[in-house]
Design a protein around this motif. Sequence first.
Motif, PDB file in Angstrom:
ATOM      1  N   TRP A  49       0.825  -1.214   0.000  1.00 55.89           N
ATOM      2  CA  TRP A  49       0.000   0.000   0.000  1.00 55.89           C
ATOM      3  C   TRP A  49       0.858   1.263   0.000  1.00 55.89           C
ATOM      4  CZ3 TRP A  49      -4.569  -0.724  -1.735  1.00 55.89           C
ATOM      5  CH2 TRP A  49      -5.606   0.179  -1.543  1.00 55.89           C
ATOM      6  N   ALA A  50       2.038   1.197  -0.606  1.00 58.70           N
ATOM      7  CA  ALA A  50       2.918   2.363  -0.693  1.00 58.70           C
ATOM      8  C   ALA A  50       2.207   3.490  -1.430  1.00 58.70           C
ATOM      9  CB  ALA A  50       4.207   1.997  -1.422  1.00 58.70           C
ATOM     10  N   HIS A  51       2.405   4.712  -0.938  1.00 59.65           N
ATOM     11  CA  HIS A  51       1.735   5.881  -1.503  1.00 59.65           C
ATOM     12  C   HIS A  51       2.578   6.513  -2.602  1.00 59.65           C
ATOM     13  CE1 HIS A  51      -0.681   5.276   2.006  1.00 59.65           C
ATOM     14  NE2 HIS A  51      -1.379   6.381   1.841  1.00 59.65           N
ATOM     15  N   ASN A  52       1.943   6.822  -3.706  1.00 62.01           N
ATOM     16  CA  ASN A  52       2.561   7.544  -4.802  1.00 62.01           C
ATOM     17  C   ASN A  52       1.815   8.856  -5.000  1.00 62.01           C
ATOM     18  OD1 ASN A  52       4.443   5.408  -5.594  1.00 62.01           O
ATOM     19  ND2 ASN A  52       2.602   4.295  -6.212  1.00 62.01           N
ATOM     20  N   VAL A  53       2.554   9.954  -4.945  1.00 60.29           N
ATOM     21  CA  VAL A  53       1.937  11.280  -4.968  1.00 60.29           C
ATOM     22  C   VAL A  53       2.232  11.971  -6.295  1.00 60.29           C
ATOM     23  CG1 VAL A  53       1.812  13.520  -3.815  1.00 60.29           C
ATOM     24  CG2 VAL A  53       2.188  11.438  -2.461  1.00 60.29           C
ATOM     25  N   PHE A  54       1.170  12.433  -6.948  1.00 58.73           N
ATOM     26  CA  PHE A  54       1.291  13.083  -8.258  1.00 58.73           C
ATOM     27  C   PHE A  54       0.746  14.515  -8.145  1.00 58.73           C
ATOM     28  CE2 PHE A  54       0.642   8.542  -8.762  1.00 58.73           C
ATOM     29  CZ  PHE A  54       1.710   8.171  -9.574  1.00 58.73           C
ATOM     30  N   PRO A  55       1.638  15.500  -7.996  1.00 62.89           N
ATOM     31  CA  PRO A  55       1.180  16.884  -7.819  1.00 62.89           C
ATOM     32  C   PRO A  55       0.571  17.457  -9.102  1.00 62.89           C
ATOM     33  CG  PRO A  55       3.455  16.589  -7.091  1.00 62.89           C
ATOM     34  CD  PRO A  55       3.087  15.373  -7.877  1.00 62.89           C
ATOM     35  N   MET A  56      -0.386  18.358  -8.928  1.00 61.56           N
ATOM     36  CA  MET A  56      -0.941  19.131 -10.023  1.00 61.56           C
ATOM     37  C   MET A  56      -0.014  20.313 -10.330  1.00 61.56           C
ATOM     38  SD  MET A  56      -3.986  17.823 -10.880  1.00 61.56           S
ATOM     39  CE  MET A  56      -3.110  16.254 -10.732  1.00 61.56           C
ATOM     40  N   GLU A  57      -0.010  20.740 -11.582  1.00 63.89           N
ATOM     41  CA  GLU A  57       0.696  21.964 -11.937  1.00 63.89           C
ATOM     42  C   GLU A  57      -0.022  23.167 -11.316  1.00 63.89           C
ATOM     43  OE1 GLU A  57       3.460  22.356 -13.538  1.00 63.89           O
ATOM     44  OE2 GLU A  57       3.780  20.279 -14.194  1.00 63.89           O
ATOM     45  N   LEU A  58       0.745  24.171 -10.931  1.00 65.96           N
ATOM     46  CA  LEU A  58       0.153  25.372 -10.348  1.00 65.96           C
ATOM     47  C   LEU A  58      -0.878  25.985 -11.289  1.00 65.96           C
ATOM     48  CD1 LEU A  58      -0.062  27.624  -8.255  1.00 65.96           C
ATOM     49  CD2 LEU A  58       1.998  28.662  -9.256  1.00 65.96           C
ATOM     50  N   SER A  59      -0.593  25.989 -12.593  1.00 65.34           N
ATOM     51  CA  SER A  59      -1.537  26.570 -13.555  1.00 65.34           C
ATOM     52  C   SER A  59      -2.875  25.839 -13.532  1.00 65.34           C
ATOM     53  CB  SER A  59      -0.945  26.537 -14.961  1.00 65.34           C
ATOM     54  OG  SER A  59      -0.632  25.200 -15.354  1.00 65.34           O
ATOM     55  N   THR A  60      -2.833  24.526 -13.330  1.00 66.53           N
ATOM     56  CA  THR A  60      -4.071  23.733 -13.264  1.00 66.53           C
ATOM     57  C   THR A  60      -4.868  24.085 -12.028  1.00 66.53           C
ATOM     58  OG1 THR A  60      -2.955  21.920 -14.416  1.00 66.53           O
ATOM     59  CG2 THR A  60      -4.988  21.377 -13.256  1.00 66.53           C
ATOM     60  N   VAL A  61      -4.175  24.251 -10.894  1.00 68.13           N
ATOM     61  CA  VAL A  61      -4.852  24.631  -9.653  1.00 68.13           C
ATOM     62  C   VAL A  61      -5.462  26.024  -9.789  1.00 68.13           C
ATOM     63  CG1 VAL A  61      -4.560  25.032  -7.178  1.00 68.13           C
ATOM     64  CG2 VAL A  61      -3.326  23.156  -8.288  1.00 68.13           C
ATOM     65  N   LYS A  62      -4.737  26.927 -10.416  1.00 61.54           N
ATOM     66  CA  LYS A  62      -5.255  28.289 -10.597  1.00 61.54           C
ATOM     67  C   LYS A  62      -6.555  28.296 -11.389  1.00 61.54           C
ATOM     68  CE  LYS A  62      -0.993  31.037 -10.318  1.00 61.54           C
ATOM     69  NZ  LYS A  62      -0.077  31.943 -11.043  1.00 61.54           N
ATOM     70  N   GLU A  63      -6.626  27.498 -12.446  1.00 67.58           N
ATOM     71  CA  GLU A  63      -7.840  27.450 -13.265  1.00 67.58           C
ATOM     72  C   GLU A  63      -9.015  26.871 -12.482  1.00 67.58           C
ATOM     73  OE1 GLU A  63      -8.378  28.817 -16.262  1.00 67.58           O
ATOM     74  OE2 GLU A  63      -6.376  29.648 -15.987  1.00 67.58           O
ATOM     75  N   GLN A  64      -8.735  25.853 -11.650  1.00 70.16           N
ATOM     76  CA  GLN A  64      -9.799  25.282 -10.822  1.00 70.16           C
ATOM     77  C   GLN A  64     -10.319  26.313  -9.826  1.00 70.16           C
ATOM     78  OE1 GLN A  64      -9.091  20.991  -9.460  1.00 70.16           O
ATOM     79  NE2 GLN A  64      -7.036  21.671 -10.002  1.00 70.16           N
ATOM     80  N   LEU A  65      -9.402  27.051  -9.216  1.00 64.27           N
ATOM     81  CA  LEU A  65      -9.813  28.047  -8.227  1.00 64.27           C
ATOM     82  C   LEU A  65     -10.575  29.199  -8.882  1.00 64.27           C
ATOM     83  CD1 LEU A  65      -6.699  28.116  -5.880  1.00 64.27           C
ATOM     84  CD2 LEU A  65      -8.991  27.277  -5.342  1.00 64.27           C
ATOM     85  N   LYS A  66     -10.215  29.527 -10.109  1.00 64.62           N
ATOM     86  CA  LYS A  66     -10.960  30.550 -10.845  1.00 64.62           C
ATOM     87  C   LYS A  66     -12.410  30.101 -11.039  1.00 64.62           C
ATOM     88  CE  LYS A  66      -8.828  32.348 -14.339  1.00 64.62           C
ATOM     89  NZ  LYS A  66      -8.282  32.537 -15.723  1.00 64.62           N
ATOM     90  N   THR A  67     -12.579  28.829 -11.411  1.00 66.36           N
ATOM     91  CA  THR A  67     -13.924  28.276 -11.558  1.00 66.36           C
ATOM     92  C   THR A  67     -14.682  28.344 -10.244  1.00 66.36           C
ATOM     93  OG1 THR A  67     -13.163  26.729 -13.258  1.00 66.36           O
ATOM     94  CG2 THR A  67     -15.246  26.210 -12.162  1.00 66.36           C
ATOM     95  N   ALA A  68     -14.034  27.871  -9.169  1.00 69.82           N
ATOM     96  CA  ALA A  68     -14.697  27.808  -7.863  1.00 69.82           C
ATOM     97  C   ALA A  68     -15.127  29.186  -7.391  1.00 69.82           C
ATOM     98  CB  ALA A  68     -13.756  27.148  -6.851  1.00 69.82           C
TER      99      ALA A  68
END
Length: 274
Positions: A49-68
């Motif tokens: 059950w080892a965890h693998n973390v895949f970060p989002m690009e900052l630009s992707t987060v910015k677009e989501q927050l703009k929507t929200a």
Amino acid sequence: MRKKVLTIAGSDSSGGAGIQADLKTFHQHGVYGISSLTTIVAMDPENDWAHNVFPMELSTVKEQLKTAMSLGIDAVKTGMLGSPGIIEHAGEVIKQNGIKDVVIDPVMVCKGTDDVLHPENLESLRESLVPHAKVTTPNLFEAAKLAGIRRIETVEQLEDVAKTIHELGAQNVLIKAGTLVDETKATDLLYDGQAFHYIQTEQFDTGNVHGAGCSYAAAITAELANGKDVIEAIKSAKAFITAAVKEGFPLNEYVGPVYQKGDANEIEVSVTTK
């Protein structure tokens, strides 16, 4: 009108924590959940059950927050953010939109990993996000890191750390102290800058606590959005998460999540102020 509550956090592919836990909790509290995804966490069933973390690009987060933000957000909860850029942008968005009901859950590790938050992320949390918190909800490990000490081992240290985090700008500091104060009780310390409030329930040692911190913070956020003051929001959320822990179950041989439909009415919450 139904309140709209945003979670800025990571995705738990097993469904127990992160955004999945937040949205389930929001639903149980009668608010409309909106999400901005910062990371995707997958677990390897062929590697303990080892965890693998895949970060989002900052630009992707910015677009989501703009929507929200275009939807009109009443309250915000943050969880795993993953990079200084995302942390700082989340703080900017909260400030620019004048959001007051903000709960900062300073997630620093994935359960099942040894990856501690990078020092630059920790500094960004201290400077860019914690000052916007109406409530911040660190566990003992996270509280020690925010305060710049190795660990919390005594009640005196617990109170000193709460004061230190409050000095960073958080209006209210809620440290999830577990059994540090009383081995028979699940205790959290709330410091509001004036007094210490010890919030306690019966301790249910089920071992199925995956997602407990996320769900607790999300419940506080929802209750603030619904108009409760800080103490009442925390008391309600404490009953909710204690019931969820009580009803937790083993998902597989590695993890057991809390179950958000436990009966909170069965849980007695006590508050002692000093």
